[in-house]
Design a protein around this motif. Structure first.
Motif, short mmCIF file in Angstrom:
data_model
loop_
_atom_site.label_atom_id
_atom_site.label_comp_id
_atom_site.label_asym_id
_atom_site.label_seq_id
_atom_site.Cartn_x
_atom_site.Cartn_y
_atom_site.Cartn_z
N GLY A 108 -52.57 -13.31 50.94
CA GLY A 108 -51.69 -12.33 50.29
C GLY A 108 -52.41 -11.20 49.59
N GLY A 109 -53.71 -11.06 49.81
CA GLY A 109 -54.47 -10.03 49.12
C GLY A 109 -54.06 -8.62 49.47
N LEU A 110 -53.62 -8.42 50.72
CA LEU A 110 -53.27 -7.06 51.15
C LEU A 110 -52.10 -6.50 50.34
N ALA A 111 -51.28 -7.38 49.79
CA ALA A 111 -50.14 -6.94 48.98
C ALA A 111 -50.58 -6.14 47.77
N PHE A 112 -51.78 -6.41 47.24
CA PHE A 112 -52.27 -5.66 46.08
C PHE A 112 -52.58 -4.22 46.47
N TRP A 113 -53.17 -4.02 47.65
CA TRP A 113 -53.42 -2.66 48.13
C TRP A 113 -52.09 -1.94 48.39
N VAL A 114 -51.13 -2.64 48.98
CA VAL A 114 -49.83 -2.04 49.26
C VAL A 114 -49.14 -1.66 47.95
N ALA A 115 -49.22 -2.53 46.95
CA ALA A 115 -48.62 -2.23 45.65
C ALA A 115 -49.27 -1.01 45.02
N ALA A 116 -50.59 -0.90 45.14
CA ALA A 116 -51.29 0.26 44.59
C ALA A 116 -50.81 1.55 45.25
N VAL A 117 -50.64 1.52 46.57
CA VAL A 117 -50.14 2.69 47.28
C VAL A 117 -48.71 3.01 46.86
N ALA A 141 -46.66 -3.60 38.59
CA ALA A 141 -46.60 -4.97 39.09
C ALA A 141 -46.50 -5.01 40.62
N VAL A 142 -47.07 -6.06 41.20
CA VAL A 142 -46.91 -6.31 42.63
C VAL A 142 -45.52 -6.91 42.83
N ASP A 143 -44.66 -6.19 43.57
CA ASP A 143 -43.29 -6.64 43.79
C ASP A 143 -43.21 -7.56 45.00
N GLU A 144 -42.11 -8.29 45.08
CA GLU A 144 -41.90 -9.14 46.26
C GLU A 144 -41.83 -8.30 47.53
N ALA A 145 -41.32 -7.07 47.41
CA ALA A 145 -41.25 -6.19 48.58
C ALA A 145 -42.63 -5.81 49.10
N ASP A 146 -43.66 -5.93 48.24
CA ASP A 146 -45.03 -5.63 48.67
C ASP A 146 -45.64 -6.79 49.45
N ARG A 147 -45.02 -7.96 49.37
CA ARG A 147 -45.59 -9.17 49.97
C ARG A 147 -44.95 -9.45 51.33
N HIS A 148 -44.77 -8.42 52.13
CA HIS A 148 -44.17 -8.58 53.44
C HIS A 148 -45.05 -9.45 54.32
N ALA A 149 -44.43 -10.18 55.20
CA ALA A 149 -45.17 -11.15 56.02
C ALA A 149 -46.13 -10.49 57.00
N ASP A 150 -45.83 -9.26 57.38
CA ASP A 150 -46.67 -8.61 58.39
C ASP A 150 -47.12 -7.24 57.90
N LEU A 151 -47.92 -7.23 56.84
CA LEU A 151 -48.38 -5.96 56.27
C LEU A 151 -49.44 -5.29 57.14
N GLU A 152 -50.14 -6.06 57.93
CA GLU A 152 -51.25 -5.49 58.69
C GLU A 152 -50.79 -4.41 59.67
N ARG A 153 -49.55 -4.49 60.11
CA ARG A 153 -49.10 -3.49 61.09
C ARG A 153 -48.88 -2.12 60.46
N THR A 188 -57.73 -6.19 56.89
CA THR A 188 -56.83 -7.30 57.18
C THR A 188 -56.48 -8.04 55.90
N ASP A 189 -55.43 -8.86 55.96
CA ASP A 189 -55.07 -9.66 54.80
C ASP A 189 -56.18 -10.66 54.48
N GLU A 190 -56.81 -11.19 55.50
CA GLU A 190 -57.90 -12.15 55.27
C GLU A 190 -59.05 -11.48 54.52
N ALA A 191 -59.42 -10.26 54.96
CA ALA A 191 -60.52 -9.55 54.30
C ALA A 191 -60.14 -9.17 52.88
N ALA A 192 -58.89 -8.71 52.69
CA ALA A 192 -58.43 -8.32 51.36
C ALA A 192 -58.41 -9.52 50.42
N SER A 193 -57.90 -10.63 50.92
CA SER A 193 -57.82 -11.85 50.10
C SER A 193 -59.21 -12.34 49.73
N ASP A 194 -60.13 -12.30 50.68
CA ASP A 194 -61.49 -12.73 50.42
C ASP A 194 -62.14 -11.87 49.34
#
Length: 288
Positions: free
Chosen positions: A80-89, A49-61, A67-73
């Motif tokens: 918030g799309g980048l959170a899915f990549w972060v969760a996978a990692v 599961a994608v946790d709340e800890a994966d949905r950090h406000a500044d994941l791009e750094r 980017t989050d925009e590219a991931a979400s698109d």
């Protein structure tokens, strides 16, 4: 009536490599704990599961190349799309001990060949797995950026209506780091193997490996490629990934899975009693 069950976001990553012996491509799989409340005993890819800890406000750094925009698109969501990549990692790190990250200023995934480094990241893995620390904190401390640019979105599966635990899962594919050794965590997962996709399917048909339907279909999809580079090149070009919501129905022929393009899909209503074995073979993992 609308399904009242909350469908949780999830992310799964298929780690692939070229086989050392005999040729062909292999994928890394983990066997879930037999006592797990979700498909216990089944062989799966690292994920969760994608946790709340994966949905950090500044994941791009802490992410490299997306980017989050590219991931979400790419995922077809507003943000918030980048959170899915972060969760996978994160899930790959927790469950398999593999960290898809690069030291800042380099282009190579971090190596655990050095014993001291491997020992240090074993501690990091346990801390993240037990919730003592967040992956973002480990990255900042170690000077790492998550290698999301080389983790490619591959497929999208949603658990059928009926079970009390449902997931909206994004499947990704990535090359296994050459200087890291995947290993199950002996908690959520109890065994691991590298296997050619077709061999996994053959062993499932022979009753040796328990697999659930999305795993089977993803093994079939990646099994079309003989080399990991060919699969990754293909995945890199995917521009649209349709969401797949199977329906599981009972009729005179027993339990069947209907896909969106199957006859009768639009009229079918999933009805899956708790404890029902997942479609595959008798004695396979049960639907919780």
């Amino acid at each position: 009536m609308a399904d009242p069950i909350v469908v949780r976001d999830a992310a799964t990553v298929m780690l692939v490599r070229d086989a050392v012996e005999g040729g062909g491509m292999e994928v890394f799989m983990l066997r879930r704990n037999l006592n797990s409340d979700f498909v216990g005993g089944a062989y799966v890819f690292p994920g969760g599961a994608v946790d709340e800890a994966d949905r950090h406000a500044d994941l791009e750094r802490i992410c490299q190349g997306r980017t989050d925009e590219a991931a979400s698109d790419q995922l077809g969501i507003d943000s918030g799309g980048l959170a899915f990549w972060v969760a996978a990692v994160r899930e790959c790190f927790e469950e398999a001990g593999v960290l898809l990250a690069v030291p800042t200023g380099t282009d190579d995934v971090i190596s655990f060949a050095d014993e001291a480094t491997a020992d240090r990241f074993t501690i990091h893995r346990n801390d993240v797995d037990n919730g003592r620390r967040r992956l973002i904190e480990i990255c900042e401390e170690e000077g790492l950026r998550l290698d999301v640019d080389r983790i490619h979105y591959f497929s999208h599966w949603i658990t059928p209506e009926g079970p009390p635990r449902r997931y909206d899962t994004r499947f990704f594919v990535a090359a296994a780091p050459p200087e890291q050794v995947p290993l199950h965590d002996d908690r959520e997962t109890i065994a691991n193997l590298w296997v050619r996709p077709q061999d996994a399917l053959d062993r499932h048909a022979a009753g040796e490996l328990d697999l659930i339907f999305p795993t089977i279909r993803n093994l079939m999809a990646i099994g079309r490629f003989d080399r990991s580079a060919d699969l990754l090149d293909h995945a890199r070009t995917i521009s649209e990934v349709p969401a797949i919501l199977p329906r599981i129905v009972h009729d005179e022929g027993g339990m069947r899975i209907l896909m969106p393009d199957d006859p009768g899909y639009d009229d079918a209503v999933s009805a899956i009693p708790a404890g029902t074995p997942m479609p595959g073979r008798p004695g396979g993992p049960a639907i919780p």
